[in-house]
Design a protein around this motif. Structure first.
Motif, mmCIF file in Angstrom:
data_model
loop_
_atom_site.group_PDB
_atom_site.id
_atom_site.type_symbol
_atom_site.label_atom_id
_atom_site.label_comp_id
_atom_site.label_asym_id
_atom_site.label_seq_id
_atom_site.Cartn_x
_atom_site.Cartn_y
_atom_site.Cartn_z
ATOM 1 N N ILE A 1 0.846 -1.203 0.000
ATOM 2 C CA ILE A 1 0.000 0.000 0.000
ATOM 3 C C ILE A 1 0.877 1.246 0.000
ATOM 4 N N ALA A 2 1.921 1.234 0.839
ATOM 5 C CA ALA A 2 2.838 2.378 0.886
ATOM 6 C C ALA A 2 3.517 2.587 -0.466
ATOM 7 N N ARG A 3 3.953 1.505 -1.076
ATOM 8 C CA ARG A 3 4.617 1.619 -2.377
ATOM 9 C C ARG A 3 3.655 2.129 -3.450
ATOM 10 N N THR A 4 2.400 1.696 -3.393
ATOM 11 C CA THR A 4 1.407 2.172 -4.351
ATOM 12 C C THR A 4 1.195 3.671 -4.218
ATOM 13 N N VAL A 5 1.077 4.144 -2.975
ATOM 14 C CA VAL A 5 0.925 5.589 -2.736
ATOM 15 C C VAL A 5 2.145 6.333 -3.252
ATOM 16 N N ALA A 6 3.342 5.822 -2.961
ATOM 17 C CA ALA A 6 4.574 6.487 -3.389
ATOM 18 C C ALA A 6 4.665 6.551 -4.909
ATOM 19 N N GLU A 7 4.269 5.480 -5.585
ATOM 20 C CA GLU A 7 4.339 5.447 -7.047
ATOM 21 C C GLU A 7 3.323 6.391 -7.688
ATOM 22 N N CYS A 8 2.168 6.563 -7.040
ATOM 23 C CA CYS A 8 1.106 7.379 -7.624
ATOM 24 C C CYS A 8 1.275 8.866 -7.343
ATOM 25 N N TYR A 9 1.992 9.199 -6.280
ATOM 26 C CA TYR A 9 2.101 10.610 -5.924
ATOM 27 C C TYR A 9 3.075 11.327 -6.866
ATOM 28 N N PRO A 10 2.681 12.475 -7.399
ATOM 29 C CA PRO A 10 3.543 13.190 -8.352
ATOM 30 C C PRO A 10 4.612 14.018 -7.646
ATOM 31 N N GLY A 11 5.410 13.372 -6.875
ATOM 32 C CA GLY A 11 6.464 14.040 -6.128
ATOM 33 C C GLY A 11 7.294 13.000 -5.411
ATOM 34 N N GLU A 12 8.345 13.440 -4.746
ATOM 35 C CA GLU A 12 9.228 12.507 -4.057
ATOM 36 C C GLU A 12 8.587 12.022 -2.753
ATOM 37 N N VAL A 13 8.606 10.722 -2.557
ATOM 38 C CA VAL A 13 8.040 10.117 -1.349
ATOM 39 C C VAL A 13 9.039 9.106 -0.807
ATOM 40 N N THR A 14 9.275 9.140 0.497
ATOM 41 C CA THR A 14 10.135 8.146 1.137
ATOM 42 C C THR A 14 9.306 7.294 2.096
ATOM 43 N N SER B 1 -7.041 1.807 -7.249
ATOM 44 C CA SER B 1 -6.560 2.295 -8.537
ATOM 45 C C SER B 1 -5.883 3.647 -8.380
ATOM 46 N N ASP B 2 -5.117 4.017 -9.399
ATOM 47 C CA ASP B 2 -4.460 5.322 -9.401
ATOM 48 C C ASP B 2 -5.490 6.439 -9.327
ATOM 49 N N THR B 3 -6.636 6.244 -9.976
ATOM 50 C CA THR B 3 -7.668 7.277 -10.000
ATOM 51 C C THR B 3 -8.166 7.583 -8.597
ATOM 52 N N LEU B 4 -8.440 6.522 -7.818
ATOM 53 C CA LEU B 4 -8.932 6.733 -6.458
ATOM 54 C C LEU B 4 -7.876 7.431 -5.607
ATOM 55 N N ILE B 5 -6.631 6.962 -5.705
ATOM 56 C CA ILE B 5 -5.586 7.565 -4.886
ATOM 57 C C ILE B 5 -5.396 9.027 -5.260
ATOM 58 N N THR B 6 -5.503 9.326 -6.564
ATOM 59 C CA THR B 6 -5.388 10.715 -6.994
ATOM 60 C C THR B 6 -6.459 11.582 -6.344
ATOM 61 N N SER B 7 -7.692 11.053 -6.258
ATOM 62 C CA SER B 7 -8.762 11.826 -5.620
ATOM 63 C C SER B 7 -8.477 12.036 -4.140
ATOM 64 N N LEU B 8 -7.868 11.049 -3.487
ATOM 65 C CA LEU B 8 -7.508 11.204 -2.081
ATOM 66 C C LEU B 8 -6.390 12.238 -1.920
ATOM 67 N N PHE B 9 -5.463 12.267 -2.850
ATOM 68 C CA PHE B 9 -4.428 13.311 -2.819
ATOM 69 C C PHE B 9 -5.071 14.689 -2.906
#
Length: 385
Positions: A302-315, A349-357
């Motif tokens: 889940i953490a990796r999915t969020v990191a991959e979908c976020y349009p910025g650097e995530v650790t 999905s990326d779409t859902l995570i984008t809406s959460l962002f």
């Protein structure tokens, strides 16, 4: 159908009430507003601001012309519970009205006892009220996948076909919960099965995975209809926490190795599952169990999915795990019952995570970073007398 949603001011209860109302059902909600009091106690709050239940129901009536009746009271008060059932005369009761956080139940003795009394006694009062007023009422109760724990065998939907020394039987699936909260849900399940078997009640136990998402078609109609977005370490879901941390530029905090695997489900699927359970009730005397999840993922995935979908650097940071749990384990769950009734799952999905962002960015100034740090130790090193 007349449907009474208990815990109707909460995260899932409110979204479910709106969905069922929009589907054409006659809906009432009940709550004692204690969930809002937990926020005061913990110094936390929903990231998305939420209106009072009175404002919410008024806004729903204004926007749709549909009314949602309100009952204010506590299920542990038997007189209130009986009177509410008599007044509304529901055909289905959807039961969300319990203390729902494992970390909250593990704070100390006081919180463990409160969780068990609140959850078990409230449900037992409800079972008695249904038994004595109208046994035809269908109880749809939110359980949790956490009742099962992480057994080294496939998890069936509530029941297990057992062969022992040449004889066979059908028994409730063995439970090994991981917190006093999850244990209270096990007690609920046993009480419900007993009531169905002895009194002939009809009940559906929905063992739900971790819910993600904050918006449904109904809550998006107006900001006044918004439901909660919990991100803190006690009541927040791990995906919500990761999303907020990513948006604020903080490391995603994974407990231990992150190999803990859990069932997950979109909030839009949750409300659909409740509708399917209500509109296809259990038979008299039947205790029916559905595993209410759509897929499973490890915390690290889940953490990796969020990191991959976020349009910025995530650790990603790995913290010492405050919980007592297997961090690597077998996890294979049967969850076909609701699909057979018509559920068409949304998958993460990326779409859902984008809406959460987008939500986290809009309300990021409300985030309290301190509340995201784990502060409850499962090992019971402290506590109130």
């Amino acid at each position: 159908m007349r449907v009474l949603v208990l815990g109707g001011d909460g995260y899932l209860g409110w979204a479910t009430a709106l969905y069922l109302s929009q589907c054409g059902h006659d809906v009432a909600v009940a709550d004692n507003f204690v969930r809002r009091q937990y926020d005061f106690e913990l110094g936390a709050d929903s990231l998305v601001p939420i209106e009072s239940l009175q404002v919410r129901t008024a806004a729903w009536r204004e926007l749709t012309g549909k009314s949602i009746e309100m009952f204010v009271g506590d299920l542990t008060d038997a007189d209130f519970t009986y009177q509410m059932i008599k007044d509304f005369r529901p055909e289905s009761v959807v039961h969300f009205a319990e203390q729902r956080a494992a970390p909250y139940s593990m704070i100390d003795r006081k919180h463990a006892v409160y969780t068990q009394v609140n959850n078990v006694v409230g449900t037992l009062n409800l079972l008695y009220a249904i038994n004595e007023i109208d046994r035809d009422i269908h109880l749809v109760k939110l359980g949790t996948m956490g009742e099962y724990g992480t057994p080294n065998i496939d998890i069936e939907e509530g029941w297990l076909e057992l062969e022992h020394k040449g004889r066979t039987d059908r028994v409730l699936f063995p439970k090994r919960p991981g917190s006093f909260y999850h244990l209270s849900k096990v007690h609920d399940s046993h009480n419900m099965e007993f009531a169905c078997r002895i009194w002939g009640l009809r009940a559906t136990d929905l063992n739900q995975g971790v819910v993600y998402g904050q918006q449904t078609a109904e809550t998006m109609l107006d900001d006044r209809l918004a439901t909660r977005f919990d991100y803190d370490a006690v009541f927040g879901t791990v995906l919500n926490r990761f999303v907020v941390q990513a948006v604020l530029g903080h490391p995603l905090t994974v407990y231990g190795s992150g190999g803990q695997t859990r069932g997950i489900i979109d909030i839009r699927d949750t409300v659909r599952c409740i509708q399917l359970a209500c509109e296809n009730p259990a038979d008299p005397g039947e205790f029916r169990v559905f595993n209410q999840m759509t897929e499973s993922m490890s915390v690290l995935d889940i953490a990796r999915t969020v990191a991959e979908c976020y349009p910025g650097e995530v650790t990603i940071d790995h913290l010492e795990n405050p919980r007592v749990e297997y961090e690597q384990h077998y996890y294979n769950v049967t969850h076909s019952g609701l699909v057979e009734l018509g559920l068409e799952p949304h998958l993460l999905s990326d779409t859902l995570i984008t809406s959460l962002f987008d939500i986290a960015k809009r309300y990021g100034d409300r985030a309290n970073l301190e509340t995201m740090r784990p502060g409850v130790d499962w090992r019971g090193t402290g506590g109130q007398p």
